[in-house]
Design a protein around this motif. Structure first.
Motif, PDB file in Angstrom:
ATOM      1  N   LEU A  76       0.833  -1.210   0.000  1.00  0.00           N
ATOM      2  CA  LEU A  76       0.000   0.000   0.000  1.00  0.00           C
ATOM      3  C   LEU A  76       0.862   1.253   0.000  1.00  0.00           C
ATOM      4  CD1 LEU A  76      -2.813   1.233   0.070  1.00  0.00           C
ATOM      5  CD2 LEU A  76      -2.789   0.973   2.565  1.00  0.00           C
ATOM      6  N   LEU A  77       1.931   1.230   0.764  1.00  0.00           N
ATOM      7  CA  LEU A  77       2.865   2.353   0.789  1.00  0.00           C
ATOM      8  C   LEU A  77       3.487   2.563  -0.594  1.00  0.00           C
ATOM      9  CD1 LEU A  77       3.887   4.345   2.917  1.00  0.00           C
ATOM     10  CD2 LEU A  77       5.745   2.762   3.407  1.00  0.00           C
ATOM     11  N   ASP A  78       3.827   1.469  -1.268  1.00  0.00           N
ATOM     12  CA  ASP A  78       4.368   1.554  -2.631  1.00  0.00           C
ATOM     13  C   ASP A  78       3.350   2.168  -3.591  1.00  0.00           C
ATOM     14  OD1 ASP A  78       6.739   0.422  -1.758  1.00  0.00           O
ATOM     15  OD2 ASP A  78       6.256  -1.595  -2.527  1.00  0.00           O
ATOM     16  N   CYS A  79       2.091   1.765  -3.470  1.00  0.00           N
ATOM     17  CA  CYS A  79       1.032   2.331  -4.328  1.00  0.00           C
ATOM     18  C   CYS A  79       0.877   3.821  -4.080  1.00  0.00           C
ATOM     19  CB  CYS A  79      -0.298   1.636  -4.066  1.00  0.00           C
ATOM     20  SG  CYS A  79      -0.361  -0.073  -4.614  1.00  0.00           S
ATOM     21  N   LEU A  80       0.934   4.208  -2.817  1.00  0.00           N
ATOM     22  CA  LEU A  80       0.820   5.620  -2.466  1.00  0.00           C
ATOM     23  C   LEU A  80       1.987   6.407  -3.056  1.00  0.00           C
ATOM     24  CD1 LEU A  80      -0.731   7.779  -0.846  1.00  0.00           C
ATOM     25  CD2 LEU A  80       0.690   7.184   1.114  1.00  0.00           C
ATOM     26  N   SER A  81       3.178   5.867  -2.934  1.00  0.00           N
ATOM     27  CA  SER A  81       4.362   6.532  -3.479  1.00  0.00           C
ATOM     28  C   SER A  81       4.316   6.625  -4.997  1.00  0.00           C
ATOM     29  CB  SER A  81       5.635   5.783  -3.071  1.00  0.00           C
ATOM     30  OG  SER A  81       5.802   5.839  -1.675  1.00  0.00           O
ATOM     31  N   GLY A  82       3.747   5.597  -5.623  1.00  0.00           N
ATOM     32  CA  GLY A  82       3.660   5.583  -7.085  1.00  0.00           C
ATOM     33  C   GLY A  82       2.486   6.369  -7.639  1.00  0.00           C
ATOM     34  N   GLY A  83       1.577   6.793  -6.756  1.00  0.00           N
ATOM     35  CA  GLY A  83       0.436   7.582  -7.195  1.00  0.00           C
ATOM     36  C   GLY A  83      -0.602   6.808  -7.988  1.00  0.00           C
ATOM     37  N   ASP A  84      -0.643   5.513  -7.818  1.00  0.00           N
ATOM     38  CA  ASP A  84      -1.593   4.668  -8.542  1.00  0.00           C
ATOM     39  C   ASP A  84      -2.845   4.480  -7.694  1.00  0.00           C
ATOM     40  OD1 ASP A  84      -3.014   2.703  -9.893  1.00  0.00           O
ATOM     41  OD2 ASP A  84      -1.232   1.519 -10.375  1.00  0.00           O
ATOM     42  N   ALA A  85      -3.863   5.301  -7.953  1.00  0.00           N
ATOM     43  CA  ALA A  85      -5.081   5.301  -7.141  1.00  0.00           C
ATOM     44  C   ALA A  85      -5.865   4.000  -7.264  1.00  0.00           C
ATOM     45  CB  ALA A  85      -5.962   6.484  -7.523  1.00  0.00           C
ATOM     46  N   VAL A  86      -5.881   3.400  -8.440  1.00  0.00           N
ATOM     47  CA  VAL A  86      -6.619   2.149  -8.634  1.00  0.00           C
ATOM     48  C   VAL A  86      -5.949   1.021  -7.850  1.00  0.00           C
ATOM     49  CG1 VAL A  86      -7.356   0.416 -10.331  1.00  0.00           C
ATOM     50  CG2 VAL A  86      -7.525   2.861 -10.877  1.00  0.00           C
ATOM     51  N   ALA A  87      -4.646   0.911  -7.984  1.00  0.00           N
ATOM     52  CA  ALA A  87      -3.906  -0.108  -7.234  1.00  0.00           C
ATOM     53  C   ALA A  87      -4.026   0.153  -5.738  1.00  0.00           C
ATOM     54  CB  ALA A  87      -2.443  -0.127  -7.654  1.00  0.00           C
ATOM     55  N   GLN A  88      -3.981   1.404  -5.340  1.00  0.00           N
ATOM     56  CA  GLN A  88      -4.099   1.767  -3.930  1.00  0.00           C
ATOM     57  C   GLN A  88      -5.446   1.290  -3.372  1.00  0.00           C
ATOM     58  OE1 GLN A  88      -3.143   5.853  -2.974  1.00  0.00           O
ATOM     59  NE2 GLN A  88      -4.448   5.792  -1.162  1.00  0.00           N
ATOM     60  N   ALA A  89      -6.516   1.500  -4.114  1.00  0.00           N
ATOM     61  CA  ALA A  89      -7.839   1.060  -3.664  1.00  0.00           C
ATOM     62  C   ALA A  89      -7.898  -0.466  -3.548  1.00  0.00           C
ATOM     63  CB  ALA A  89      -8.912   1.569  -4.615  1.00  0.00           C
ATOM     64  N   ALA A  90      -7.317  -1.150  -4.509  1.00  0.00           N
ATOM     65  CA  ALA A  90      -7.324  -2.614  -4.484  1.00  0.00           C
ATOM     66  C   ALA A  90      -6.508  -3.151  -3.307  1.00  0.00           C
ATOM     67  CB  ALA A  90      -6.772  -3.168  -5.800  1.00  0.00           C
ATOM     68  N   VAL A  91      -5.345  -2.566  -3.088  1.00  0.00           N
ATOM     69  CA  VAL A  91      -4.490  -3.020  -1.987  1.00  0.00           C
ATOM     70  C   VAL A  91      -5.111  -2.655  -0.643  1.00  0.00           C
ATOM     71  CG1 VAL A  91      -2.204  -2.811  -0.918  1.00  0.00           C
ATOM     72  CG2 VAL A  91      -2.407  -3.025  -3.392  1.00  0.00           C
ATOM     73  N   MET A  92      -5.779  -1.513  -0.581  1.00  0.00           N
ATOM     74  CA  MET A  92      -6.483  -1.113   0.645  1.00  0.00           C
ATOM     75  C   MET A  92      -7.564  -2.135   0.987  1.00  0.00           C
ATOM     76  SD  MET A  92      -6.564   1.315   2.852  1.00  0.00           S
ATOM     77  CE  MET A  92      -7.638   2.161   3.965  1.00  0.00           C
ATOM     78  N   ALA A  93      -8.305  -2.586  -0.013  1.00  0.00           N
ATOM     79  CA  ALA A  93      -9.336  -3.605   0.214  1.00  0.00           C
ATOM     80  C   ALA A  93      -8.698  -4.918   0.670  1.00  0.00           C
ATOM     81  CB  ALA A  93     -10.148  -3.817  -1.060  1.00  0.00           C
ATOM     82  N   ARG A  94      -7.585  -5.271   0.040  1.00  0.00           N
ATOM     83  CA  ARG A  94      -6.881  -6.504   0.439  1.00  0.00           C
ATOM     84  C   ARG A  94      -6.371  -6.385   1.872  1.00  0.00           C
ATOM     85  NH1 ARG A  94      -1.227  -8.019  -1.177  1.00  0.00           N
ATOM     86  NH2 ARG A  94      -1.447  -6.272  -2.599  1.00  0.00           N
ATOM     87  N   LEU A  95      -5.844  -5.222   2.241  1.00  0.00           N
ATOM     88  CA  LEU A  95      -5.368  -5.018   3.608  1.00  0.00           C
ATOM     89  C   LEU A  95      -6.511  -5.172   4.606  1.00  0.00           C
ATOM     90  CD1 LEU A  95      -3.044  -4.330   5.521  1.00  0.00           C
ATOM     91  CD2 LEU A  95      -3.574  -1.911   5.168  1.00  0.00           C
TER      92      LEU A  95
END
Length: 114
Positions: A76-95
Motif C-alpha cells: 500500500l505504501l508503494d502504491c501511495l508513493s507511485g500515485g496509482d489510485a486504482v492499485a491503492q484502492a485494491a491493496v487497501m481492500a486486500r489489507l
C-alpha cells in the motif's frame, strides 16, 4: 502463512503469559485504531496522515508476527508513493481482508494460552 508464530513464542518467552497477552491485546487495539485512521485518511485524501498510518500498521503488525499484514501495508505504501489510485484502492481492500483475518488469528492464538 499470515502469522509468524515464532514471534509470538518469543513474546511469551520474554514477557511470560500475562505480559505477552497484554502486549498482544494492546497491539490488536492499536492496529484497529490505526487501520481506522488509515481509512479516514484515504477518504479525506490526506497523504501525510495516510503514510503515517501505514507505517504504524507495519510496525505494530511486525511486533506480533502478522507477516501478511506487514507485506500488504508495504504494498500500500508503494502504491501511495507511485500515485496509482486504482492499485491503492485494491491493496487497501486486500489489507482490510487480511487485517480482519490476521487480527482474529493472533487474538485466538493469544487466548489459547489461557
Amino acid at each position: 502463512m499470515s502469522l509468524d508464530t515464532a514471534r509470538l513464542v518469543v513474546l511469551y518467552a520474554e514477557l511470560g503469559q500475562d505480559g505477552a497477552e497484554r502486549v498482544i491485546c494492546a497491539t490488536v487495539e492499536d492496529l484497529a485504531f490505526h487501520l481506522s485512521a488509515l481509512e479516514e485518511a484515504t477518504k479525506s485524501g490526506q497523504c501525510g496522515k495516510l503514510r503515517r498510518a501505514i507505517v504504524e500498521v507495519m510496525e505494530l503488525a511486525e511486533q506480533v508476527g502478522l507477516v501478511s499484514m506487514v507485506s500488504t501495508a508495504r504494498d500500500l505504501l508503494d502504491c501511495l508513493s507511485g500515485g496509482d489510485a486504482v492499485a491503492q484502492a485494491a491493496v487497501m481492500a486486500r489489507l482490510g481482508r487480511i487485517a480482519e483475518r490476521s487480527l482474529t488469528e493472533v487474538w485466538d492464538i493469544g487466548n489459547l494460552s489461557s
